[in-house]
Design a protein around this motif. Structure first.
Motif, PDB file in Angstrom:
ATOM      1  N   HIS A   1      32.906 -17.881 -41.575  1.00  0.00           N
ATOM      2  CA  HIS A   1      34.213 -17.431 -41.076  1.00  0.00           C
ATOM      3  C   HIS A   1      34.938 -18.669 -40.530  1.00  0.00           C
ATOM      4  CE1 HIS A   1      32.619 -13.220 -40.586  1.00  0.00           C
ATOM      5  NE2 HIS A   1      31.535 -13.801 -40.141  1.00  0.00           N
ATOM      6  N   ILE A   2      36.103 -18.989 -41.067  1.00  0.00           N
ATOM      7  CA  ILE A   2      36.856 -20.155 -40.561  1.00  0.00           C
ATOM      8  C   ILE A   2      38.272 -19.730 -40.171  1.00  0.00           C
ATOM      9  CG2 ILE A   2      37.592 -22.543 -40.976  1.00  0.00           C
ATOM     10  CD1 ILE A   2      35.701 -22.642 -43.368  1.00  0.00           C
ATOM     11  N   PHE A   3      38.678 -20.102 -38.990  1.00  0.00           N
ATOM     12  CA  PHE A   3      40.069 -19.927 -38.587  1.00  0.00           C
ATOM     13  C   PHE A   3      40.742 -21.279 -38.725  1.00  0.00           C
ATOM     14  CE2 PHE A   3      37.383 -17.182 -36.077  1.00  0.00           C
ATOM     15  CZ  PHE A   3      37.904 -15.938 -36.403  1.00  0.00           C
ATOM     16  N   ILE A   4      41.830 -21.331 -39.454  1.00  0.00           N
ATOM     17  CA  ILE A   4      42.557 -22.591 -39.590  1.00  0.00           C
ATOM     18  C   ILE A   4      43.875 -22.456 -38.840  1.00  0.00           C
ATOM     19  CG2 ILE A   4      43.510 -24.306 -41.180  1.00  0.00           C
ATOM     20  CD1 ILE A   4      41.589 -23.288 -43.310  1.00  0.00           C
ATOM     21  N   ALA A   5      44.070 -23.328 -37.861  1.00  0.00           N
ATOM     22  CA  ALA A   5      45.294 -23.299 -37.053  1.00  0.00           C
ATOM     23  C   ALA A   5      46.266 -24.313 -37.630  1.00  0.00           C
ATOM     24  CB  ALA A   5      44.964 -23.642 -35.607  1.00  0.00           C
ATOM     25  N   PRO A   6      47.547 -23.980 -37.687  1.00  0.00           N
ATOM     26  CA  PRO A   6      48.505 -24.808 -38.439  1.00  0.00           C
ATOM     27  C   PRO A   6      49.006 -26.029 -37.680  1.00  0.00           C
ATOM     28  CG  PRO A   6      49.582 -22.829 -37.642  1.00  0.00           C
ATOM     29  CD  PRO A   6      48.163 -22.753 -37.172  1.00  0.00           C
ATOM     30  N   PHE A   7      48.111 -26.961 -37.412  1.00  0.00           N
ATOM     31  CA  PHE A   7      48.542 -28.257 -36.869  1.00  0.00           C
ATOM     32  C   PHE A   7      47.498 -29.322 -37.194  1.00  0.00           C
ATOM     33  CE2 PHE A   7      45.873 -28.314 -33.010  1.00  0.00           C
ATOM     34  CZ  PHE A   7      45.610 -26.972 -32.799  1.00  0.00           C
ATOM     35  N   PHE A   8      47.832 -30.556 -36.834  1.00  0.00           N
ATOM     36  CA  PHE A   8      46.989 -31.710 -37.139  1.00  0.00           C
ATOM     37  C   PHE A   8      46.626 -32.410 -35.832  1.00  0.00           C
ATOM     38  CE2 PHE A   8      50.122 -30.980 -40.431  1.00  0.00           C
ATOM     39  CZ  PHE A   8      49.355 -30.900 -41.575  1.00  0.00           C
ATOM     40  N   LEU A   9      45.408 -32.898 -35.736  1.00  0.00           N
ATOM     41  CA  LEU A   9      45.027 -33.642 -34.526  1.00  0.00           C
ATOM     42  C   LEU A   9      44.776 -35.120 -34.792  1.00  0.00           C
ATOM     43  CD1 LEU A   9      42.741 -31.155 -32.570  1.00  0.00           C
ATOM     44  CD2 LEU A   9      44.855 -32.194 -31.745  1.00  0.00           C
ATOM     45  N   GLY A  10      44.237 -35.421 -35.985  1.00  0.00           N
ATOM     46  CA  GLY A  10      44.017 -36.828 -36.305  1.00  0.00           C
ATOM     47  C   GLY A  10      42.810 -37.443 -35.618  1.00  0.00           C
ATOM     48  N   GLY A  11      42.015 -36.661 -34.923  1.00  0.00           N
ATOM     49  CA  GLY A  11      40.823 -37.214 -34.270  1.00  0.00           C
ATOM     50  C   GLY A  11      39.685 -37.404 -35.256  1.00  0.00           C
ATOM     51  N   GLU A  12      38.568 -37.962 -34.754  1.00  0.00           N
ATOM     52  CA  GLU A  12      37.445 -38.148 -35.666  1.00  0.00           C
ATOM     53  C   GLU A  12      36.112 -37.703 -35.081  1.00  0.00           C
ATOM     54  OE1 GLU A  12      36.742 -42.872 -34.851  1.00  0.00           O
ATOM     55  OE2 GLU A  12      38.064 -42.261 -36.493  1.00  0.00           O
ATOM     56  N   LYS A  13      36.085 -37.365 -33.809  1.00  0.00           N
ATOM     57  CA  LYS A  13      34.797 -37.051 -33.195  1.00  0.00           C
ATOM     58  C   LYS A  13      34.293 -35.663 -33.519  1.00  0.00           C
ATOM     59  CE  LYS A  13      35.372 -39.943 -29.071  1.00  0.00           C
ATOM     60  NZ  LYS A  13      35.660 -39.796 -27.638  1.00  0.00           N
ATOM     61  N   HIS A  14      35.205 -34.711 -33.613  1.00  0.00           N
ATOM     62  CA  HIS A  14      34.769 -33.315 -33.741  1.00  0.00           C
ATOM     63  C   HIS A  14      35.133 -32.748 -35.092  1.00  0.00           C
ATOM     64  CE1 HIS A  14      33.634 -33.399 -29.568  1.00  0.00           C
ATOM     65  NE2 HIS A  14      34.775 -34.000 -29.317  1.00  0.00           N
ATOM     66  N   LYS A  15      34.601 -33.369 -36.121  1.00  0.00           N
ATOM     67  CA  LYS A  15      34.817 -32.877 -37.471  1.00  0.00           C
ATOM     68  C   LYS A  15      33.477 -32.552 -38.075  1.00  0.00           C
ATOM     69  CE  LYS A  15      39.099 -35.088 -38.706  1.00  0.00           C
ATOM     70  NZ  LYS A  15      39.800 -36.146 -39.423  1.00  0.00           N
ATOM     71  N   LEU A  16      33.461 -31.601 -38.981  1.00  0.00           N
ATOM     72  CA  LEU A  16      32.240 -31.361 -39.735  1.00  0.00           C
ATOM     73  C   LEU A  16      31.932 -32.609 -40.551  1.00  0.00           C
ATOM     74  CD1 LEU A  16      33.008 -27.757 -40.945  1.00  0.00           C
ATOM     75  CD2 LEU A  16      31.434 -28.426 -39.143  1.00  0.00           C
TER      76      LEU A  16
END
Lengths: 459, 459
Positions: free
Chosen positions: A400-415
């Motif tokens: 189950h994935i919720f995708i929120a419509p914005f961008f963060l550009g970070g790199e620490k908390h990505k799959l």
């Protein structure tokens, strides 16, 4: 009904690796394409008013689909308390009016049909149509077979969404109904009902718990911003759906990193449900970080994730546990003595099969006894590393994935982020050879989109 | 109709920065929530058979919505050749039968109503209903006003999706129809029609081209794998939709990095369209990398992106262009002499407003003359750095994103990736303050999902 716990693969003498992959490839095999307004969480109209769902499906009044969709909603009433029985809904309709309904009671209690029928006289039932989400049972379990209820009542028609996967039933109910001279219709909303009952189907077919993964992310795949700020990525409707999933699934699993960063309550809030109960909380902590907590962290845990009145399981490597015990760690001692806690030692694990010992423990009698019933389903909620491992090892039935419509550009908390290499890292993937999944659901929930993925096309 | 080119903001004496932000905040203001089966690309049933679209909306036969959806499909026939006129569809229906139809012809040609009416006698028209996606015009442009066609024909009803945003029309058509005693219905599929005509609406209201961004990504936000392998991320239906967007929009813009990595043709393939034509190709190359190409790269460009028969524009910093010219670069000379090419020098630009000089040039007479008509719309297709810049600078009206259901785990080809810091970098974003967008469309296209985002709620 007593569910088998022996697995096809862990204990059957095949080489572990071959059986392991076999197991997941076989995971779910139903041919699903869910209609708008339905998800693996059931009929979304139960959770949200129609104006909050973008793609809601509505059926023409008094059609079989119309009544079956209401039977599915009825079946959602006892989510989590009927488990590991399937939470089934039954409606009885006469002259286009609903005259009775029922939903499977708490495990060991009455089945849906039994409740619905109990309210009616034979005269009421005469000429009626029965809508039931799962084929009526024909065997004696904790309850007498439901099929007997249908005899000599003058019932005109029985409409069934799905056959029962239990080999003790599997089509027998349908045969008996036809022998009674009752018109039978099957397959109405079959995909929607099978999605709702997916944990039951997987457990019946594969004799192991259903594994679902869940997270909320931005469009660029961030699960949080790089400041470790604890802020909701997803909107109100998505969170409501998450709390609903916590009602549906038996247990929530998180990694110790998420535990000690967020101190999440993992409770059910945000939804109204007649049988609201908090799920079993599971922490994956192979290296025993919980037991290194200082007093302040211990207090925070006691207030939040470890608060009284819910059951908690900590998974820890057996060698680490032995060392901690030898240290006479007071905090560990108090947890061991607390009957709300179970500490499950894991065999040593190495990549790429770190999920294996966890899954073996899910099947053990220790957890069944602690929970008071067989564990039917687990929802893995994070963090990114734990989720990446379950994905990489193909150890899931559903995402189950919720995708929120914005961008963060970070790199620490990505799959699969390279910033997470310390714990688990995976080979670089290429587009031409990467594993692709199948999207069964896409629904706009408020400002976000919910998508639900499976590994294989189901048959 | 001659379109204005003066902008509200670049040339109106306000401070550049204030006007710049004002401009984008004002971008589109329509209240859209598109139905299933519709997108900013129009009615998806025009592109895909019904079984290839997950959420297709179907209307009850002979309702106003049913006929208007067919008028919208009709209006899509002349996408790209009617531009910068709106591509309008008109149907004439009598006794529940379609008796005539029309779509706006090539710029300067006849309007939709004129074509539809031309095929019918007054007797045919008597008692008919006219469906038209945009309010009939009342002013003399390149064509006589369409409103005259409706006089004294015995037309029973006119159904209009949207009013014309052109202040010369804006409701006048409707008033005149009512004066003629014709029943008028407005707002039928207004959101779907306004989405289809969004480039026209933006150009009318804001006197500048419509800017759309488009990419395909994995669930973890990768636009490609880290091996720079040139492989499709998205599936067949998504690619078909992309080629359709190339038909809809006047020009495609890519960065020079994508040009020299992929050598994309940027042509329209994969779709059947009666007026298929290749869009204007635009390359953003501020530092003149194109002119450093070796012979092999030059040949590849000539075969692919720069092949004969399509128009190409190269945007380059004016100082860099001056240096290249002084070097007597042969490859540059041959491009300058090729009438298929236009080299547009840009004023020097600094972050955070690098898109500004590009936008100024879009409004210039040089490009209008080169294209042979005012530039109405630009589709920015990549790569990640260029797209990130357009997003960061709020320089877009719409984003089309295809999300393919798999994970790559790479880090080089992500929006806002830190691996891209060499060219443009942006401050770290936080969840609590980040700009959120509004999802107007979510449609399953084959294995992927298409989502479409705007910056502001429209009014």
């Amino acid at each position: 009904m007593r569910l088998g716990r022996k697995t096809d693969f862990f204990l059957n003498g095949q080489s572990e690796s071959a059986s392991y992959h076999y197991y997941f490839r076989k995971a779910i095999r139903m041919s699903l394409t869910l209609r708008s307004g339905f998800s693996f969480g059931g009929a979304l109209s139960m959770l949200f008013p129609a104006d909050k769902i973008k793609n809601e499906q509505s059926f023409l009044e008094n059609t079989d689909e119309y009544w079956m969709s209401k039977a599915l909603v009825k079946s959602m009433e006892n989510a989590s308390i009927a488990n590991p029985n399937p939470s089934v809904g039954c409606l009885i309709v006469k002259n286009n009016e609903l005259i009775s309904s029922g939903c499977t009671e708490i495990w060991g209690g009455r089945h849906a049909e039994s409740i619905a029928f109990s309210r009616l006289s034979p005269a009421d039932l005469s000429g009626s149509t029965v809508y039931v989400t799962l084929e009526p049972c024909t065997h004696v379990g904790k309850q007498p077979p439901c099929i007997e209820l249908f005899k000599n009542k003058g019932i005109q028609k029985v409409v069934i969404a799905s056959k029962d996967p239990n080999p003790l039933v599997a089509g027998q109910g349908l045969i008996k109904l036809k022998e009674m001279g009752i018109e039978c219709v099957t397959g109405v909303l079959i995909n929607e009902v099978q999605a709702w009952l997916a944990p039951f189907f997987v457990q019946q077919k594969h004799k192991r718990p259903f594994i679902a993964l869940k997270w909320a992310q931005t469009l660029d795949g961030c699960l949080a911003d790089d400041n470790n700020g604890w802020q909701w990525i997803s909107g109100e409707n998505s969170r409501k759906y998450t709390h609903w999933l916590r009602q549906k699934y038996d247990a929530i699993l998180i990694g110790v990193g998420t535990l000690l960063n967020d101190f999440p309550s993992l409770d059910i809030r945000e939804i109204q449900h007649p049988n609201k109960r908090n799920p079993l909380k599971m922490i994956y902590d192979p290296f025993g970080k919980i037991f290194q907590c200082d007093k302040i962290e211990q207090e925070k845990l006691k207030e939040k994730t470890f608060k009284e009145g819910t059951k908690k399981i900590i998974f820890i490597n057996s060698s680490v546990l032995a060392i901690e015990k030898s240290k006479k760690n007071e905090w560990l001692q108090s947890i061991i003595q607390n009957k709300d806690f179970l500490i499950v030692p894991l065999g040593e694990q190495n990549q790429p099969q770190f999920t294996k010992s966890l899954l073996e423990s899910f099947l053990g009698k220790e957890i069944e006894d602690f929970l008071g019933r067989p564990l039917q389903s687990v929802l893995v909620e994070g963090g990114g590393r734990l989720l990446s491992a379950f994905i990489e090892e193909k150890c899931f039935d559903l995402i189950h994935i919720f995708i929120a419509p914005f961008f963060l550009g970070g790199e620490k908390h990505k799959l699969f982020s390279s910033a997470q290499k310390g714990f688990l890292s995976y080979p670089l993937k290429e587009v031409s050879t990467v594993q692709r999944y199948i999207m069964k659901v896409q629904e706009k929930l408020g400002e976000d989109i919910l998508i639900e993925l499976v590994q294989n096309e189901m048959n």
